[in-house]
Scaffold this active site. Structure first.
Site, PDB file in Angstrom:
ATOM      1  N   GLU A 171       1.182   3.483   4.661  1.00  0.00           N
ATOM      2  CA  GLU A 171       1.283   4.760   3.745  1.00  0.00           C
ATOM      3  C   GLU A 171       1.326   5.933   5.116  1.00  0.00           C
ATOM      4  OE1 GLU A 171       0.958   4.343  -0.411  1.00  0.00           O
ATOM      5  OE2 GLU A 171       2.069   3.558   0.021  1.00  0.00           O
ATOM      6  N   GLU A 293       4.265  -4.274   0.519  1.00  0.00           N
ATOM      7  CA  GLU A 293       3.711  -4.142  -0.755  1.00  0.00           C
ATOM      8  C   GLU A 293       4.427  -3.367  -1.946  1.00  0.00           C
ATOM      9  OE1 GLU A 293       0.712  -0.784  -1.544  1.00  0.00           O
ATOM     10  OE2 GLU A 293      -0.252  -1.081   0.293  1.00  0.00           O
TER      11      GLU A 293
END
Ligand code: AHR
Length: 482
Positions: A171, A293
């Site tokens: 991220e 994820e």
């Protein structure tokens, strides 16, 4: 009237077993308590790994495990977690708790050895250096006579660990450095250069991708760095209500149940959108999309540390897992790994622990029932069924074929319904079912409230079968060829 027509796909892709992958993060009680209790614990363990948890992971043939984060990856310095006298740190991302680094590289590799799965190591780009990454790769994968290899050997592991999967950042558009896509694409190109091959171990290089429908990130990454990666990641979580108040894991009404499923189904739209961009830069689909994820993110259980993200797991979560895994199967031409977050005691976990007790969640049972799809050839399923007002199909399905067995997994989101299957000429069928009201869940007092049973309500026909699916049920069928 519900009908599923099954057919072969020309040049059909294989459902990579890594689609059934998992994720372990230094977050709350995932690693410590949930997996690693240390050799001296009264909880039965092998080299510190909980035996009950490892055995449960083995039963679902857990293929690949991502570690150490998540957000934690971009704060993690691997040298803190090797050798004697490990460095203590404060885990500032997840609750300011002391991380004593007693679970580090050797312990993670030992866990993967015991489970029989591939390690997927996510390196630190946000606060790490190229050298730090390069030395981690050397430490785990090299057999040369270097100081770093000697250090690994002195720490008890003579042979290289041969780690294949390397995630370069997490991220990085947010917690991993707040980078713009153009900047991260360049940083990724630099880091991946020094993620070296040792011996036969060619690293599989994974670039940080977008979340949700951030198509701009995918466009820029594919344009500027597509040639340097084996895979790009996608993160997508379902927040049933909203980010600020996600809603309870076990207390919700029927409307929120259907809204959760509608949101889960957006995974299909997002994968389709990102794949279309990737197709323009990579028409032969060399670069994979890894959903590393995903899952439901609810409010924490009342009375637990808000930073530990500990949540219960109900039949609603099982429905989300069933729907999502069917979506991943159908996109297996591009999606070659996914990692539900997180494996124990955090978000949509398959296992919950409390001291020496362990329970399997409804989501665990879905992974167990879907095992037949691993490394099988995808089959086409034409689904004819009614939709809910929110646009969601009332059923979800996928099918695959391996070694003369056709595996079909169907989720029925509400009322009892009958389903006709055509296009399968089978000799025999066996089936399992998971069925419970959406709020039902397993507890330490009642661990088998939601658990699979064998399912007999199937009538075989010349070219298929008809089954009656109870309300709120997930069925996995194994048809054996004539
Ligand atoms: O799963 C919890 C967190 O969600 C992960 O650490 C991070 O990558 C994501 O934002």
């Amino acid at each position: 009237m519900n009908k599923i027509t099954v057919g072969k796909i020309t040049g059909a892709p294989t459902i990579d077993k890594n689609i059934y992958g998992h994720f372990s993060e230094h977050l709350g009680r995932c690693i410590y308590d949930g997996i690693f209790v240390g050799k001296d614990s009264p909880i039965p363990n092998v080299n510190g790994m909980r035996t009950d948890v490892v055995e449960a992971m083995k039963r679902i043939k857990l293929p690949v495990l991502r570690w150490p984060g998540g957000c934690f990856a971009d704060e993690y310095h691997w040298r803190d977690g090797i050798g004697e006298n490990r460095r203590r740190m404060v885990n500032t991302v997840w609750g300011d708790v002391v991380e004593d680094n007693s679970f580090g590289t050797h312990e993670f590799m030992e866990l993967c050895r015991q489970v029989g799965c591939e390690p997927y190591v996510n390196i630190n780009v946000g606060s790490g250096t190229v050298r730090e990454m390069a030395e981690w790769v050397e430490y785990t994968n090299s057999n040369g006579d270097s100081t770093i290899v000697r250090e690994r050997q002195a720490n008890g592991h003579n042979e290289p660990f041969n780690v294949k999967y390397w995630g370069i950042g997490n991220e990085n558009w947010g917690g991993g450095g707040n980078m713009r896509p153009e900047y991260y694409a360049d940083v990724y190109r630099q880091f991946q250069t020094y993620c070296r091959t040792y011996g036969d171990n060619v690293p599989y290089k994974i670039a940080c991708g977008p979340s949700d429908n951030n198509y701009e990130w995918t466009e820029v990454l594919m344009r500027n760095a597509g040639n340097y990666m084996d895979a790009l990641t996608l993160h997508y979580y379902v927040f049933p209500k909203a980010w600020a108040d996600k809603g309870s894991a076990t207390e919700f009404d029927d409307a929120l149940y259907l809204e959760t499923l509608r949101k889960a189904n957006l995974m299909d739209e997002y994968i389709t959108g990102h794949s279309a961009i990737m197709d323009r830069y990579d028409p032969n689909r060399r670069v994979a999309l890894l959903v590393d994820e995903w899952g439901c993110w609810h409010n924490v259980e009342p009375g637990t540390n808000p930073a530990f993200l500990y949540q219960q797991n109900a039949m609603r979560d099982a429905m989300v897992a069933a729907l999502s895994l069917n979506i991943f199967n159908r996109h297996c031409g591009r999606v070659r790994m996914t990692n539900i977050a997180q494996v124990v005691n955090v978000l949509q976990s398959i296992i919950l622990t409390d001291g020496d007790k362990m329970i399997l969640t409804p989501t665990y049972h879905v992974f167990d029932m879907y095992k037949g799809h691993m490394d099988a050839e995808l089959l086409k399923c034409m689904l004819e069924c009614p939709k809910y007002e929110n646009g969601l199909d009332k059923l979800s399905v996928s099918a695959s074929q391996k070694d003369g067995v056709i595996t079909m997994t169907i989720a029925n989101f509400t009322d009892e319904t009958s389903v006709t299957i055509e296009g399968i000429h089978a000799q025999d069928v066996s089936a399992r079912i998971l069925s419970a009201m959406p709020r039902s869940h397993n507890t330490f007092e009642n661990p088998n409230q939601v658990s699979p049973e064998s399912f007999e309500d199937i009538v075989m026909s010349e070219n298929g079968a008809t089954l009656t699916m109870p309300a709120y049920s997930i069925v996995s069928l194994s048809f054996t060829s004539k």
